[in-house]
Scaffold this active site. Sequence first.
Site, short mmCIF file in Angstrom:
data_model
loop_
_atom_site.label_atom_id
_atom_site.label_comp_id
_atom_site.label_asym_id
_atom_site.label_seq_id
_atom_site.Cartn_x
_atom_site.Cartn_y
_atom_site.Cartn_z
N ASP A 35 69.50 -74.61 -2.78
CA ASP A 35 68.06 -75.14 -2.30
C ASP A 35 67.45 -74.14 -1.29
OD1 ASP A 35 70.10 -75.71 -0.49
OD2 ASP A 35 69.46 -77.97 -0.19
N HIS A 72 67.14 -44.92 -3.90
CA HIS A 72 66.83 -46.36 -3.47
C HIS A 72 68.20 -46.93 -2.91
CE1 HIS A 72 63.60 -46.24 -6.64
NE2 HIS A 72 63.16 -45.87 -5.78
N ASP A 78 63.70 -44.76 5.15
CA ASP A 78 62.28 -45.01 4.63
C ASP A 78 62.09 -46.59 5.07
OD1 ASP A 78 60.23 -45.55 2.92
OD2 ASP A 78 61.41 -44.44 1.14
N ASP A 120 54.45 -47.22 4.50
CA ASP A 120 55.68 -46.66 4.01
C ASP A 120 55.81 -45.33 4.58
OD1 ASP A 120 57.52 -45.95 1.99
OD2 ASP A 120 56.07 -46.00 0.37
N HIS A 175 61.50 -36.99 -7.96
CA HIS A 175 60.57 -38.11 -7.88
C HIS A 175 59.28 -37.25 -7.73
CE1 HIS A 175 60.25 -38.22 -3.47
NE2 HIS A 175 61.67 -38.00 -3.41
N HIS A 217 52.16 -42.06 -4.33
CA HIS A 217 51.56 -43.40 -5.08
C HIS A 217 50.66 -43.88 -4.27
CE1 HIS A 217 54.00 -45.69 -2.25
NE2 HIS A 217 55.03 -44.92 -2.42
N HIS A 260 53.85 -49.89 -3.88
CA HIS A 260 53.33 -48.94 -5.02
C HIS A 260 52.08 -49.87 -5.52
CE1 HIS A 260 57.62 -47.29 -5.65
NE2 HIS A 260 56.96 -47.11 -4.54
N GLU A 267 55.10 -37.88 -0.09
CA GLU A 267 56.68 -37.98 0.37
C GLU A 267 57.64 -37.14 -0.65
OE1 GLU A 267 58.32 -41.59 -1.33
OE2 GLU A 267 56.31 -42.21 -1.81
N TYR A 304 67.01 -33.27 -2.33
CA TYR A 304 68.46 -34.02 -2.28
C TYR A 304 69.48 -32.86 -3.07
CZ TYR A 304 64.45 -37.09 -1.76
OH TYR A 304 63.42 -37.75 -1.49
N ARG A 326 64.03 -36.46 3.14
CA ARG A 326 62.63 -36.78 2.65
C ARG A 326 61.58 -37.09 3.77
NH1 ARG A 326 63.93 -40.50 -0.62
NH2 ARG A 326 63.55 -42.50 0.57
N GLU A 382 57.73 -38.60 4.52
CA GLU A 382 56.76 -39.45 3.82
C GLU A 382 55.51 -40.01 4.94
OE1 GLU A 382 58.23 -43.24 2.00
OE2 GLU A 382 56.39 -43.23 0.83
N1 GLY Z 1 59.46 -46.95 0.02
C1 GLY Z 1 59.28 -46.81 -1.50
C2 GLY Z 1 58.53 -45.65 -1.88
O1 GLY Z 1 58.85 -44.59 -0.82
O2 GLY Z 1 58.04 -45.44 -2.77
MN MN Z 2 56.55 -44.25 -1.08
MN MN Z 3 59.08 -44.88 1.18
#
Ligand code: GLY
Ligand code: MN
Ligand code: MN
Length: 447
Positions: free
Chosen positions: A41, A244, A261, A272, A351, A355, A362, A385, A389, A406, A408
């Site tokens: 619950d 991720h 991140d 982000d 990647h 975005h 996103h 970003e 890697y 990375r 961003e």
């Molecule tokens: N934190 C999600 C991305 O960078 O797309």
């Molecule tokens: Mn992002």
């Molecule tokens: Mn991110």
Amino acid sequence: MKTPTITLKEFARRRQRLMQAMGKNSIAVIPAASERLRNRDVEYAFRQDSDFLYLTGFPEPDAVAVLVPGRDAGEYVLFCRDRDPVMETWSGRRAGPEGAIAAYGADCAFPIGDIGEILPGLMENRTTLCAPFGHSEALDRRLFGWVNQVRSKVRSGVRAPCEFFALEHHLHEQRLFKQAGEFRMMRHAATISANAHRRAMQVCRPGMIEYEIEAELLHEFRRHGTEPAYHSIVGGGENGCILHYIENRSPLRDGDLLLIDAGCEYGGYASDITRTFPVSGRFSAEQREVYEVVLEAQAAAIAKAVPGNHWNDPHDAAVATITRGLRALGVLKGRPSDLIRKEAFKPYYMHRTGHWLGLDVHDVGDYRIGDTWRLLEPGMVMTVEPGLYFGPQTKAPKALRGIGVRIEDDVALTRSGHEVLSGECPKTVAEIESCMAAEVTSRSGAA
Ligand code: GLY
Ligand code: MN
Ligand code: MN
């Protein structure tokens, strides 16, 4: 300090803009999000549906907004939970229909339990029904149930909607273009997140566990009334090569990098930000070399994030710099143009470079129009970003393995170019090393 908000007037303007796009013989039905069970619950923290939030600012579940262009008795109708002293004692305050009108600007409001009696009447003689079709079978069934109620009255001269239009077609294009008030919300979110990253840099020491750093981010988010816009990624060493990674439970080792991140959500608007820094406070020679490549790629991409360029220009710029950097690092051999054509960078940069960003991390909005990348325009907000890697399974030279970087930032497109909303976050090697060497200071003030 005064914090930005979206005014009732702005919510009203958004509804007007949507109704203009829909046309006057239409009706839109926009449901709020529902509460969801986490276990037994216990519910997940409630997050309002972004489309509903954008149009109403109404924070409760079990609500449905209806827009009826040109309706004399009021174009904006909100169905919501009724006041209930007993339920409010257990689960919190409710606006009720009176509050929906007084505090949220609805023209009329009714208890959600009455929607089956009232909504079919609002649909009568409207040609087009706009709704988020196809996202929830239960909602689709209810919508067509209401349409069928109207159809059952055709012999009395009533017309039922006969065109069914995806709400997002109009609404998501509208959401893609942010107004000045939205820039203020997003700037605020990005500033809080930048301070959270700064705090993480300052407290980080070898031997800490990744979740202890996550706790510092959360502390900074919550003390400004915000929450994470997505699960924070706090990855030390080769964990930084897992895109991720959200386990966040490994010890941080002297000599490793830490990739974070993390971004907060303010008034529904996401930030982000990714930063990568050395656990010890000083980059090694190899880490620094890789870092400088990603930093240069990010600068090249941000320079391309200006109105008139197309969506993929920043990515192309990042890929060109990353490819040159991979050659300089001795990871790739060959002509850069061939390497780019063959996507030789992909094992190390798998990647895309960004975005859309907004009420969803996103965010909504098309990236292509027909067969071509869409042009960048003022009002759009995007992330930039790039990363590199070198996970343990890659073929990179041994000295590079375990390095994941990375960087961003959040970039708002303006008439004259762009504004980096997250620009206050330390980013160059010198800025990061000097931030990490400083005493922990950010206990107050900030954003
Ligand atoms: N934190 C999600 C991305 O960078 O797309
Ligand atoms: Mn992002
Ligand atoms: Mn991110």
